[in-house]
Write a protein that holds these residues in place. Structure first.
Motif, PDB file in Angstrom:
ATOM      1  N   LEU A 176       1.690   6.547  -7.026  1.00 19.98           N
ATOM      2  CA  LEU A 176       0.583   7.335  -7.563  1.00 19.98           C
ATOM      3  C   LEU A 176       0.697   8.827  -7.272  1.00 19.98           C
ATOM      4  O   LEU A 176       0.188   9.642  -8.036  1.00 19.98           O
ATOM      5  N   THR A 177       1.355   9.169  -6.182  1.00 20.05           N
ATOM      6  CA  THR A 177       1.400  10.578  -5.781  1.00 20.05           C
ATOM      7  C   THR A 177       2.754  11.239  -6.004  1.00 20.05           C
ATOM      8  O   THR A 177       2.848  12.456  -5.972  1.00 20.05           O
ATOM      9  N   CYS A 200       0.835  -1.212   0.000  1.00 16.69           N
ATOM     10  CA  CYS A 200       0.000   0.000   0.000  1.00 16.69           C
ATOM     11  C   CYS A 200       0.864   1.254   0.000  1.00 16.69           C
ATOM     12  O   CYS A 200       0.569   2.217  -0.707  1.00 16.69           O
ATOM     13  N   ALA A 201       1.911   1.254   0.785  1.00 17.50           N
ATOM     14  CA  ALA A 201       2.811   2.406   0.826  1.00 17.50           C
ATOM     15  C   ALA A 201       3.494   2.609  -0.525  1.00 17.50           C
ATOM     16  O   ALA A 201       3.597   3.744  -1.009  1.00 17.50           O
ATOM     17  N   LEU A 225       2.370   1.714  -3.463  1.00 18.32           N
ATOM     18  CA  LEU A 225       1.352   2.183  -4.395  1.00 18.32           C
ATOM     19  C   LEU A 225       1.058   3.670  -4.176  1.00 18.32           C
ATOM     20  O   LEU A 225       0.993   4.446  -5.132  1.00 18.32           O
ATOM     21  N   ALA A 226       0.893   4.076  -2.932  1.00 18.08           N
ATOM     22  CA  ALA A 226       0.625   5.486  -2.639  1.00 18.08           C
ATOM     23  C   ALA A 226       1.765   6.367  -3.135  1.00 18.08           C
ATOM     24  O   ALA A 226       1.536   7.432  -3.720  1.00 18.08           O
ATOM     25  N   ARG A 227       3.000   5.925  -2.912  1.00 15.63           N
ATOM     26  CA  ARG A 227       4.150   6.700  -3.390  1.00 15.63           C
ATOM     27  C   ARG A 227       4.181   6.771  -4.908  1.00 15.63           C
ATOM     28  O   ARG A 227       4.455   7.826  -5.482  1.00 15.63           O
ATOM     29  N   VAL A 286       1.762   3.515   6.368  1.00 16.57           N
ATOM     30  CA  VAL A 286       0.542   2.772   6.659  1.00 16.57           C
ATOM     31  C   VAL A 286       0.646   2.362   8.120  1.00 16.57           C
ATOM     32  O   VAL A 286       1.630   1.760   8.531  1.00 16.57           O
ATOM     33  N   ALA A 298       5.404   7.301   2.469  1.00 14.65           N
ATOM     34  CA  ALA A 298       4.011   6.981   2.773  1.00 14.65           C
ATOM     35  C   ALA A 298       4.026   6.024   3.946  1.00 14.65           C
ATOM     36  O   ALA A 298       4.815   5.075   3.971  1.00 14.65           O
ATOM     37  N   ASN A 343     -14.595   6.929   4.348  1.00 17.61           N
ATOM     38  CA  ASN A 343     -13.434   6.460   5.083  1.00 17.61           C
ATOM     39  C   ASN A 343     -13.728   6.630   6.566  1.00 17.61           C
ATOM     40  O   ASN A 343     -14.149   7.688   6.998  1.00 17.61           O
TER      41      ASN A 343
END
Length: 66
Positions: free
Chosen positions: A25-26, A18-19, A21-23, A33, A31, A65
């Motif tokens: 995409l942004t 998840c971290a 992916l967030a990095r 979690v 990032a 959320n």
């Protein structure tokens, strides 16, 4: 993920994914979690119909959320 109820696998694998992916995409350099919630429906409750014809229950109609 093979088992979302395995807290060790969640922390070791899913948090990292998840971290990443967030990095990606942004464009962020970092990032973090730090928490999760696994929801399970009680065995005696009917499945959600998601508003389909003939269903008696529906999910929340918008992204949220908590």
């Amino acid at each position: 993920m093979a088992d979302f109820l395995d807290t060790r696998e969640l922390a070791d694998t899913y948090y990292r994914e998840c971290a990443l992916l967030a990095r990606a995409l942004t464009g962020a350099r970092l990032a973090m979690v730090f928490d999760h919630l696994v929801r399970e429906r009680e065995a005696d409750r009917p499945a959600l119909g998601f508003g389909r014809e003939g269903s008696t229950s529906a999910a929340v109609g918008r992204v949220h959320n908590d």
